[in-house]
Design a protein around this motif. Structure first.
Motif: not given
Length: 143
Positions: A34, A113, A105, A70, A73-74, A115, A107-108
C-alpha cells in the motif's frame, strides 16, 4: 502489488520518460502492498535562489509519487489518474543529497484516493508532509 527492483526500475523508466519526472530526475525505488517510494536528487536544478530545495519541487515530487501509486494500484488500463487537491507543509530545508517521498494510501475509494506523503532526507529527517487527493476517471469518457 509486488515488483522486483528490476521491474520497478523498468516501470519507473517507462512512466518518467519525457515528463516533468524525468526533468527533475525522479525515480521510483521501492513499492509495497500500500505504498510507493520515489527519490529525487537535490541539486542546484531544484534549488530556490538561496540554495535550498524549492518547495515547488517537493510538491512536484509528492504529486508524482502519489499519482504514480494510484496508477500502479488501480487498473490503469481502465482509468486516467489525476491529482485534484494537494496540500504541503515544509518543515525543514535541505540543500544537497537526495530526498525520498513515500506515498501511503489513507483512503482507496472507487473514484477518489487519499495519499499521505512524507518527504525525508538521506538521514531520515522529515522535510515535508503532503496530502494528495487523486481521482480515477474512466477512460471510456472524455477527460
Amino acid at each position: 502489488m509486488t515488483l522486483t527492483k528490476e521491474e520497478l526500475k523498468e516501470v519507473s523508466d517507462k512512466i518518467c520518460k519525457n515528463t516533468l519526472m524525468e526533468t527533475l530526475d525522479i525515480s521510483f525505488c521501492e513499492i509495497g502492498k500500500d505504498y510507493l517510494v520515489a527519490k529525487m536528487p537535490v541539486t542546484p536544478r531544484v534549488h530556490q535562489p538561496d540554495g535550498v530545495l524549492h518547495g515547488g519541487a517537493m510538491v512536484a515530487l509528492a504529486e508524482s509519487v502519489g499519482s504514480a501509486a494510484s496508477h500502479m494500484f488501480l487498473d490503469a488500463k481502465e482509468f486516467y489518474i489525476r491529482g485534484i487537491e494537494i496540500s504541503a507543509n515544509h518543515v525543514k530545508s535541505v540543500s544537497e543529497g537526495y530526498v525520498f517521498a513515500k506515498a501511503e494510501i489513507l483512503h482507496k475509494g472507487r473514484t477518489t484516493q487519499l495519499w499521505d506523503i512524507k518527504i525525508r532526507d538521506e538521514e531520515d529527517r522529515l522535510i515535508s508532509i503532503v496530502k494528495l487527493t487523486t481521482i480515477a476517471l474512466p477512460k471510456n469518457k472524455n477527460v
